[in-house]
Scaffold this motif. Structure first.
Motif, short mmCIF file in Angstrom:
data_model
loop_
_atom_site.label_atom_id
_atom_site.label_comp_id
_atom_site.label_asym_id
_atom_site.label_seq_id
_atom_site.Cartn_x
_atom_site.Cartn_y
_atom_site.Cartn_z
N LEU A 41 71.06 44.81 42.79
CA LEU A 41 71.97 45.23 43.86
C LEU A 41 72.71 44.05 44.50
O LEU A 41 73.93 44.16 44.71
N PRO A 42 72.06 42.91 44.79
CA PRO A 42 72.83 41.79 45.35
C PRO A 42 73.95 41.28 44.45
O PRO A 42 75.04 40.98 44.94
N VAL A 43 73.72 41.16 43.14
CA VAL A 43 74.78 40.62 42.29
C VAL A 43 75.90 41.63 42.05
O VAL A 43 77.01 41.25 41.68
N LEU A 47 80.73 45.71 44.48
CA LEU A 47 81.02 47.02 43.90
C LEU A 47 80.18 48.11 44.55
O LEU A 47 80.67 49.21 44.85
N VAL A 48 78.91 47.81 44.80
CA VAL A 48 78.01 48.81 45.39
C VAL A 48 78.43 49.15 46.81
O VAL A 48 78.49 50.32 47.20
N THR A 49 78.74 48.12 47.62
CA THR A 49 79.10 48.39 49.02
C THR A 49 80.44 49.12 49.11
O THR A 49 80.60 50.04 49.91
N ILE A 59 74.76 44.21 52.47
CA ILE A 59 73.82 43.93 51.39
C ILE A 59 72.65 43.08 51.89
O ILE A 59 71.54 43.13 51.35
N GLY A 60 72.87 42.30 52.96
CA GLY A 60 71.77 41.55 53.56
C GLY A 60 70.70 42.47 54.11
O GLY A 60 69.51 42.19 53.99
#
Length: 416
Positions: A41-43, A47-49, A59-60
């Motif tokens: 998810l972090p990398v 795109l995810v957010t 993401i934090g």
């Protein structure tokens, strides 16, 4: 009959029935896939957010929830480890992480946060289970290096995520990238199964794992009581908190920072993240070897904290006009110093803790460390959101790491 005799020998002699290299290979593989899942998810954060309507810095908080899942397992899951054995518990963790990544594909903020919690629960067994296996099999003369090699699986998994997943997401989609991670978790679970009988031979089949037993205060208190077994354990755990907060911010926010504040493309930011993880691999091996050679692993960690703080600060203040090579180099140095502490710390814990209490002491110290992983990125994301600025919150992270190391130095030098 020959196979039955082999199984009987395995059950009689437990982990000693397998060479330490096989035990290291199993723990290393499961460490790699656990972090491959944790870093997915972090990398893919930009795109995810965007795909779920969340702010970039969110993401934090997602990463913080993942670490909360890890803390919950470490708090309440040690009876599960005792009952199932380390390999079966690692396999269970891989299954939970795969379930979490499946949930993330639904593409809503709630699904992403639920996924993070399950991924964190799945990542948690890699530390106490791996320590239990290696404490029983690693030759004492090479313990620090062997623990560091196992922990090198963390940046290796992160580097793989940073190199492969953004590329696949751009070629296909971010759900397709998550599907690859799910497959890797399944493949690793199947691969370590032949070693399960030997490495789980000493499991406590009568251990109570009912909800009442898992949630009992006595279960939790045991973990922190284990940190009183030696005067080194508590201050070392506190130093781990500072390292973890810094590492967590680096792992969770680097890609989003480079994309949102420095104008890098996702592929460029992914390359920098891969360089950071590659530095982490080299750092863990070199610094683990150095800990064995000098016999002063804890004191080395103190020096490492100050160097890491300088590297992290340099990464934040690099101007956007700096060449890509500069971002790659500083990212690698930051990874080599800021994230190469776990194997050394775990080996020191195993060195001073009675063998039968290693898993408990490791879990207790890891809870304190993972609080850093959870609090650091979450607070940093909150500060970025409030200040509408990335630089000041990210500079506070290395400043706090250096301050913590300064305060802990006298005590650690005394008891190391």
């Amino acid at each position: 009959m020959a196979r039955q005799a082999e199984i009987s020998a395995i059950r009689r002699y437990g982990p000693k029935a397998l060479p330490w290299r096989a035990a290291l290979a199993a723990t290393l593989l499961m460490q790699i896939v656990a972090v491959f899942a944790t870093q997915a998810l972090p990398v893919l954060a930009p795109l995810v957010t965007r795909g779920t309507g969340m702010a970039p810095e969110a993401i934090g908080r997602v990463y913080g929830v993942a670490q909360l899942g890890t803390i919950l397992f470490l708090l309440f899951g040690m009876p599960v480890l005792a009952r199932l054995g380390p390999v079966r518990t690692l396999q269970l963790g891989a299954g939970l992480a795969g379930l979490g990544l499946t949930a993330a594909v639904f593409g809503s903020p709630l699904a992403v946060f639920a996924a993070a919690l399950l991924i964190g629960l799945g990542n948690a067994p890699s530390i106490p289970a791996g320590s239990r296996i290696l404490a029983a099999t690693a030759p004492p003369a090479h313990r620090t290096l062997i623990f560091s090699v196992k922990q090198a699986g963390a940046p290796l998994g992160g580097m793989t995520a940073a190199l492969v997943l953004p590329w696949l997401a751009e070629k296909a989609s971010w759900p397709a990238a998550l599907a690859l991670v799910i497959f890797a978790l399944f493949a690793a679970t199947v691969t370590v199964q032949p070693m399960q009988a030997a490495l789980d031979a000493e499991r406590d089949r009568a251990r109570d794992i009912s909800p009442r037993a898992l949630l009992s205060p006595a279960n939790v208190a045991t973990l922190f009581k284990a940190l009183t077994l030696h005067p080194l354990l508590m201050p070392l755990a506190a130093l781990c908190f500072g390292f973890a907060a810094a590492t967590g911010c680096l792992w969770a926010l680097q890609v989003s920072f480079l994309v949102e504040a420095r104008g890098e493309t996702l592929a460029q930011a992914g390359l920098a993240a891969a360089a950071m993880q590659a530095g982490g691999i080299a750092g863990r091996l070199i610094l683990g070897w150095l800990g064995d050679r000098t016999g002063a692993a804890t004191r080395n960690l103190l020096v490492q904290a100050f160097v890491a703080a300088g590297c992290l600060a340099t990464l934040v203040i690099l101007p956007a006009s700096a060449p890509q090579f500069a971002f790659l180099l500083v990212s690698a140095l930051a990874g080599a110093t800021a994230s190469s502490w776990q194997g050394i710390a775990l080996a020191e814990l195993a060195r001073v803790t009675p063998a039968e209490r290693v898993a408990e002491a490791t879990a207790g110290a890891s809870i304190i460390g993972f609080l850093g992983f959870a609090v650091g990125p979450a607070v940093c994301a909150w500060a970025i959101s409030v200040l509408q600025d990335w630089t000041a919150p990210l500079l506070a992270v290395p400043a706090l790491l250096a301050a913590g190391a300064t305060l802990l130095a006298p005590r650690l030098r005394k008891v190391a």
